[in-house]
Design an enzyme around this catalytic site. Structure first.
Site, PDB file in Angstrom:
ATOM      1  N   HIS B 131       0.867  -1.179   0.000  1.00  0.00           N
ATOM      2  CA  HIS B 131       0.000   0.000   0.000  1.00  0.00           C
ATOM      3  C   HIS B 131       0.912   1.241   0.000  1.00  0.00           C
ATOM      4  O   HIS B 131       2.021   1.195   0.550  1.00  0.00           O
ATOM      5  CB  HIS B 131      -0.838  -0.047   1.277  1.00  0.00           C
ATOM      6  CG  HIS B 131      -1.917   0.988   1.388  1.00  0.00           C
ATOM      7  ND1 HIS B 131      -1.655   2.289   1.746  1.00  0.00           N
ATOM      8  CD2 HIS B 131      -3.253   0.904   1.205  1.00  0.00           C
ATOM      9  CE1 HIS B 131      -2.790   2.963   1.789  1.00  0.00           C
ATOM     10  NE2 HIS B 131      -3.777   2.148   1.460  1.00  0.00           N
ATOM     11  N   ASP B 207       3.004  -4.497   7.920  1.00  0.00           N
ATOM     12  CA  ASP B 207       1.757  -3.775   7.687  1.00  0.00           C
ATOM     13  C   ASP B 207       0.628  -4.773   7.913  1.00  0.00           C
ATOM     14  O   ASP B 207       0.345  -5.617   7.066  1.00  0.00           O
ATOM     15  CB  ASP B 207       1.740  -3.234   6.251  1.00  0.00           C
ATOM     16  CG  ASP B 207       0.441  -2.488   5.944  1.00  0.00           C
ATOM     17  OD1 ASP B 207      -0.497  -2.562   6.767  1.00  0.00           O
ATOM     18  OD2 ASP B 207       0.375  -1.850   4.880  1.00  0.00           O
ATOM     19  N   GLN B 210      -4.490  -5.072   6.795  1.00  0.00           N
ATOM     20  CA  GLN B 210      -5.467  -6.013   6.244  1.00  0.00           C
ATOM     21  C   GLN B 210      -5.580  -7.283   7.069  1.00  0.00           C
ATOM     22  O   GLN B 210      -6.651  -7.870   7.167  1.00  0.00           O
ATOM     23  CB  GLN B 210      -5.092  -6.398   4.806  1.00  0.00           C
ATOM     24  CG  GLN B 210      -5.423  -5.339   3.779  1.00  0.00           C
ATOM     25  CD  GLN B 210      -6.885  -4.945   3.779  1.00  0.00           C
ATOM     26  OE1 GLN B 210      -7.773  -5.760   4.034  1.00  0.00           O
ATOM     27  NE2 GLN B 210      -7.139  -3.687   3.517  1.00  0.00           N
ATOM     28  N   LYS B 233     -10.290  -1.060  10.445  1.00  0.00           N
ATOM     29  CA  LYS B 233     -10.365  -2.286   9.647  1.00  0.00           C
ATOM     30  C   LYS B 233     -10.553  -3.508  10.536  1.00  0.00           C
ATOM     31  O   LYS B 233     -10.507  -4.646  10.068  1.00  0.00           O
ATOM     32  CB  LYS B 233      -9.106  -2.431   8.794  1.00  0.00           C
ATOM     33  CG  LYS B 233      -9.003  -1.336   7.721  1.00  0.00           C
ATOM     34  CD  LYS B 233      -7.912  -1.644   6.727  1.00  0.00           C
ATOM     35  CE  LYS B 233      -7.373  -0.419   6.053  1.00  0.00           C
ATOM     36  NZ  LYS B 233      -8.058  -0.091   4.799  1.00  0.00           N
ATOM     37  N   CYS B 375      -4.701   2.350  -3.714  1.00  0.00           N
ATOM     38  CA  CYS B 375      -3.458   2.884  -3.141  1.00  0.00           C
ATOM     39  C   CYS B 375      -2.310   1.897  -3.289  1.00  0.00           C
ATOM     40  O   CYS B 375      -1.490   1.744  -2.379  1.00  0.00           O
ATOM     41  CB  CYS B 375      -3.625   3.262  -1.661  1.00  0.00           C
ATOM     42  SG  CYS B 375      -4.804   4.561  -1.414  1.00  0.00           S
TER      43      CYS B 375
HETATM   44  C1  LIG Z   1      -2.454  -2.933   3.401  1.00  0.00           C
HETATM   45  C2  LIG Z   1      -2.832  -1.571   3.888  1.00  0.00           C
HETATM   46  N1  LIG Z   1      -1.919  -0.805   4.475  1.00  0.00           N
HETATM   47  C3  LIG Z   1      -2.210   0.421   4.948  1.00  0.00           C
HETATM   48  C4  LIG Z   1      -3.468   0.952   4.814  1.00  0.00           C
HETATM   49  C5  LIG Z   1      -3.719   2.335   5.310  1.00  0.00           C
HETATM   50  O1  LIG Z   1      -4.645   2.352   6.319  1.00  0.00           O
HETATM   51  P1  LIG Z   1      -5.234   3.761   6.785  1.00  0.00           P
HETATM   52  O2  LIG Z   1      -5.836   4.385   5.588  1.00  0.00           O
HETATM   53  O3  LIG Z   1      -6.230   3.411   7.829  1.00  0.00           O
HETATM   54  O4  LIG Z   1      -4.097   4.554   7.315  1.00  0.00           O
HETATM   55  C6  LIG Z   1      -4.460   0.184   4.218  1.00  0.00           C
HETATM   56  C7  LIG Z   1      -5.844   0.692   4.073  1.00  0.00           C
HETATM   57  O5  LIG Z   1      -6.286   1.200   3.087  1.00  0.00           O
HETATM   58  C8  LIG Z   1      -4.131  -1.097   3.731  1.00  0.00           C
HETATM   59  O6  LIG Z   1      -5.051  -1.856   3.124  1.00  0.00           O
END
Ligand SMILES: Cc1ncc(COP(=O)(O)O)c(C=O)c1O
Lengths: 153, 417
Positions: B131, B207, B210, B233, B375
């Site tokens: 991401h 990370d 998910q 999430k 993203c």
């Molecule tokens: C794999 C992953 N990392 C990071 C994020 C970022 O999360 P947030 O937007 O809550 O900061 C997301 C969510 O979109 C994600 O799916």
């Protein structure tokens, strides 16, 4: 309820399936302008050839959703061969159409039936106004064309 | 009951009944929520915990001496303890830092730990399936001190290509990887990669945005060094994220944002930062959100993470086989085709229909899926895609949701065919 048929009119699907003026023009003499919608990744490239203040030719490449693709195809058909001053007018009218939802709040007048009739096939995109997130898809090609005209001034 | 232990009483229909938003009717149809990968739906218990804080206990934390201020502090710190238990943090709540979201967590990692510990030429190893939250902060750090950001490639089978991992590890100081791809659903072998990183003298950040609500998270067992995720999430509220790291690492990290709450002392000639997690929590924190997150952890523990994993695996397996058989190849899944090391995130490429149009047609059926690049633009480029339409499951999902998805996909194909 905004129905799908309002958005995806037959004219739109037709231009999506068989886009007009698809391709490239040798540049120069044609001007090449790129447009992006960073939110959805839509990309468009407009080639425009202006001679003696007339948009003598226009071609488009790129990819995107049915709304951005059909809007660019409809646009190309509407502006090709027209004097630049008239092209600017068409762009302004189209943007007016896309602001339909805001027009009732602001001082701008909503497009009248006569305006719509004058727009011909472009009026098919009127339904987009009911789907605010898709307005950017519909206006991408138009903003790109306007940018190209400004650059060639 | 131990967290993660299967409980036979798990019933997705009860989770559904607990989730107020799933009662919505849109376009005269009951909502079919298939966007848990973007944000999951909070159960009533979470919403009520937040309301209860505002109605009965609202006060700032860590300052007041009066009753409600003490209660607010207890709620906030209680959430830290709940998270520490949920991810099995070896030294408990002292290792849990609250941020705004996972994205801010990665910025904290890069801008505090990275800024202090990485110098020109040091390598941060990420992957093509990250991401942007786990890419852009490293690029930003590269602009400041010249680190190298290196990418593990992704194979055509949508999994990390680890064939050259030994040479990729050259000069690596930090491996920073997603536990589960938010586009492909791929689950990465974090435990093995942690061992590999440590063998090369590197640290590993995960990370878990998910994975956290869809598989058991045990940082002690995984033997990782940083674990970052968002409350929203995991059935919790927006506006709150978590960074876990080992106490020994945390103690050596310089402060991130400055202000109240993060100091031990301030004089006219300077300041001394506080110790522990509060060093990274400048200003009034998201207290109601912490109350909600604490409730979300209890709720997930009640369901049992192992039950959730099994339920979502069944749903994913069923959806993958139906998507493969129903559409004569006109609907392609961008992700592993079996449920081995794979979660319930299903990205779709529908022949002749742009993902935006797919999502628009699905909306007419009250089906919530997400179109776009999610993203993860490097990953999209890797597979020559501008976007996908992504459906994702949560503990409240049912086979019925897949039924509606498939019905709506047929409609989209007919409309644009
Ligand atoms: C794999 C992953 N990392 C990071 C994020 C970022 O999360 P947030 O937007 O809550 O900061 C997301 C969510 O979109 C994600 O799916």
């Amino acid at each position: 309820m905004s129905s799908l048929e309002d958005l995806y009119r037959e004219v739109i699907l037709d231009h999506y399936r068989s886009p007009r003026n698809r391709g490239e023009l040798p540049s120069p003499p044609a001007r090449r302008v790129e447009g992006f919608n960073p939110l959805c990744g839509d990309e468009i490239v407009v080639y425009l050839e202006v001679r003696d203040d007339v948009l003598v030719d226009i071609k488009l490449t790129g990819h995107g959703c049915s709304i951005s693709q059909s809007s660019s195809s409809l646009m190309s058909a509407a502006v090709k061969g027209k004097p630049v001053s008239q092209v600017r007018e068409i762009i302004a009218n189209f943007k007016q159409l896309m602001m339909g939802h805001e027009a009732t709040l602001g001082s701008d007048e909503a497009p009248t039936t006569a305006d719509l009739r004058a727009m011909g096939e472009l009026a098919a995109l009127q339904g987009v106004v009911k789907f605010p997130v898709r307005i950017k898809c519909a206006t991408l090609a138009w903003n790109t064309l306007a940018q190209g005209l400004d650059e060639s001034d | 009951m131990a967290p993660g232990e299967p409980v036979s009483s798990f019933d997705p229909r009860r989770v559904r009944a607990d989730t107020p938003l799933l009662r919505r009717v849109i376009n005269e149809r009951p909502i079919t929520y298939l966007d848990s990968a973007a944000s999951s739906l909070p159960p009533r218990a979470v919403i009520e915990a937040m309301s209860r804080y505002y109605e009965m206990r609202h006060a700032n934390v860590h300052r007041g001496v009066y009753q409600t201020a003490n209660e607010a502090t207890a709620i906030y710190e209680g959430a830290r303890e709940a998270i520490a238990r949920f991810i099995n943090a070896p030294a408990g709540a002292n290792e849990i830092v609250f941020t705004k979201n996972a994205t801010e967590g990665f910025n904290l990692l890069a801008k505090s730990w990275g800024h202090k510990n990485l110098k020109a030429g040091d390598v941060v190893l990420v992957s093509e399936m990250e991401h942007h939250a786990n890419i852009v902060p490293w690029f930003q750090l590269r602009e400041v001190n010249g680190i190298e950001v290196r990418f593990i490639p992704v194979n055509d089978d949508f999994r990390l290509d680890l064939t050259d991992i030994e040479s990729l590890m050259e000069g690596v100081k930090l491996v920073s990887l997603t536990a589960m791809s938010n586009v492909l659903g791929t689950i990465n072998p974090i435990k093995d990669l942690a061992a590999l990183a440590h063998r090369h003298g590197a640290l590993i950040a995960v990370d878990a945005a998910q994975s956290v609500a869809h598989s058991p998270s045990d940082v002690t067992d995984l033997d990782v060094d940083f674990f970052i995720f968002s409350a929203h999430k995991m059935l919790g509220p927006t506006g709150l994220g978590v960074v876990w790291t080992r106490e020994a690492i945390l103690d050596q990290m310089p402060p991130f944002l400055g202000g109240g709450g993060m100091i031990a002392d301030v004089r006219v000639d300077g300041y001394t930062p506080a110790n522990g997690p509060s060093r990274f929590e400048a200003g009034t924190p998201p207290i109601a959100e912490a109350a909600g997150l604490g409730a979300a952890v209890l709720y997930l523990e009640g369901l049992g993470m192992a039950n959730i994993v099994e339920h979502e695996r069944n749903l994913t397996s069923d959806a993958l086989s139906r998507l493969a058989s129903e559409f004569d190849g006109r609907v392609r899944v961008i992700g592993p085709s079996d449920t081995h090391s794979r979660g319930g995130v299903i990205s779709l490429d529908v022949e002749g229909v742009h993902p935006h149009d797919v999502a628009q047609v699905l909306d007419q059926f009250a089906v919530c899926v997400r179109p776009g690049h999610h993203c993860a633009k490097p990953l999209m480029r890797r597979f020559n895609l501008a976007a996908t339409a992504r459906a994702s499951f949560g503990p409240y999902s049912l086979t019925r949701d897949t039924d509606v998805l498939i019905e709506a996909l047929h409609h989209a194909l007919t409309m644009f065919g």
